[in-house]
Design a protein around this motif. Structure first.
Motif, PDB file in Angstrom:
ATOM      1  N   VAL A  92       0.849  -1.185   0.000  1.00  0.00           N
ATOM      2  CA  VAL A  92       0.000   0.000   0.000  1.00  0.00           C
ATOM      3  C   VAL A  92       0.888   1.239   0.000  1.00  0.00           C
ATOM      4  O   VAL A  92       2.095   1.166   0.225  1.00  0.00           O
ATOM      5  N   ASN A  93       0.265   2.370  -0.212  1.00  0.00           N
ATOM      6  CA  ASN A  93       0.958   3.649  -0.179  1.00  0.00           C
ATOM      7  C   ASN A  93       1.401   3.951   1.251  1.00  0.00           C
ATOM      8  O   ASN A  93       0.625   3.749   2.184  1.00  0.00           O
ATOM      9  N   PRO A  94       2.612   4.467   1.459  1.00  0.00           N
ATOM     10  CA  PRO A  94       3.051   4.829   2.811  1.00  0.00           C
ATOM     11  C   PRO A  94       2.113   5.817   3.513  1.00  0.00           C
ATOM     12  O   PRO A  94       1.991   5.786   4.743  1.00  0.00           O
ATOM     13  N   ASN A  95       1.433   6.659   2.743  1.00  0.00           N
ATOM     14  CA  ASN A  95       0.476   7.594   3.358  1.00  0.00           C
ATOM     15  C   ASN A  95      -0.672   6.846   4.041  1.00  0.00           C
ATOM     16  O   ASN A  95      -1.202   7.299   5.060  1.00  0.00           O
ATOM     17  N   THR A  96      -1.052   5.709   3.485  1.00  0.00           N
ATOM     18  CA  THR A  96      -2.112   4.897   4.084  1.00  0.00           C
ATOM     19  C   THR A  96      -1.638   4.302   5.404  1.00  0.00           C
ATOM     20  O   THR A  96      -2.375   4.298   6.392  1.00  0.00           O
ATOM     21  N   VAL A  97      -0.395   3.826   5.437  1.00  0.00           N
ATOM     22  CA  VAL A  97       0.162   3.299   6.684  1.00  0.00           C
ATOM     23  C   VAL A  97       0.293   4.427   7.708  1.00  0.00           C
ATOM     24  O   VAL A  97       0.012   4.230   8.894  1.00  0.00           O
ATOM     25  N   GLN A  98       0.695   5.611   7.263  1.00  0.00           N
ATOM     26  CA  GLN A  98       0.781   6.754   8.181  1.00  0.00           C
ATOM     27  C   GLN A  98      -0.582   7.039   8.798  1.00  0.00           C
ATOM     28  O   GLN A  98      -0.681   7.290   9.997  1.00  0.00           O
ATOM     29  N   ARG A  99      -1.608   6.966   7.993  1.00  0.00           N
ATOM     30  CA  ARG A  99      -2.970   7.182   8.504  1.00  0.00           C
ATOM     31  C   ARG A  99      -3.331   6.105   9.531  1.00  0.00           C
ATOM     32  O   ARG A  99      -3.956   6.387  10.545  1.00  0.00           O
ATOM     33  N   THR A 100      -2.920   4.870   9.273  1.00  0.00           N
ATOM     34  CA  THR A 100      -3.137   3.778  10.225  1.00  0.00           C
ATOM     35  C   THR A 100      -2.418   4.064  11.532  1.00  0.00           C
ATOM     36  O   THR A 100      -3.000   3.926  12.618  1.00  0.00           O
ATOM     37  N   TYR A 101      -1.164   4.454  11.449  1.00  0.00           N
ATOM     38  CA  TYR A 101      -0.382   4.723  12.658  1.00  0.00           C
ATOM     39  C   TYR A 101      -0.960   5.905  13.431  1.00  0.00           C
ATOM     40  O   TYR A 101      -0.978   5.899  14.659  1.00  0.00           O
TER      41      TYR A 101
END
Length: 122
Positions: free
Chosen positions: A44-53
């Motif tokens: 996935v896009n790192p921005n999506t993981v950032q949103r998760t975190y």
């Protein structure tokens, strides 16, 4: 990961992290994968993981140590269980109850099936 259309991807990733914490794959007090590493791992896009975190920080499951990374909080397991329990009771249990009623399944039968499931799977 196989993503479903009915829920935001960042919430599905959070669910994955919740499961990993409950299974002990991500230990309490342990370091979380970096945003980039997790993004590559689950494609996935790192921005999506950032949103998760960000979501996990808001729920006080993880916290950040500046310059080091993200870590699982000491009380994360209890917070994950409380969050998932609330989510299950509000979202899934009404569907289960409706099915039990429509299919005329009584609680004694259900209890036996549950105990057999636990015995065979855990």
């Amino acid at each position: 990961m196989d993503f479903k259309d009915k829920q935001a991807i960042y919430l599905q990733i959070a669910g994955y992290v919740f499961e990993q914490i409950l299974l002990g794959e991500i230990p309490i007090g342990g370091k979380m994968p970096s945003i980039r590493d997790l993004a590559v791992q689950i494609e996935v896009n790192p921005n999506t993981v950032q949103r998760t975190y960000d979501f996990l920080q808001q729920k006080e499951i993880i916290s950040t140590k500046r310059g080091i990374g993200y870590f699982v909080n000491e009380d994360a397991r209890e917070k994950v269980i409380a969050f998932k329990k609330e989510q299950f009771i509000s979202d899934e249990l009404p569907i289960v109850f409706r099915s039990l009623h429509l299919l005329d399944i009584d609680f004694d039968d259900l209890k036996q099936k549950y105990l057999t499931y636990i015995e065979n799977n855990f």
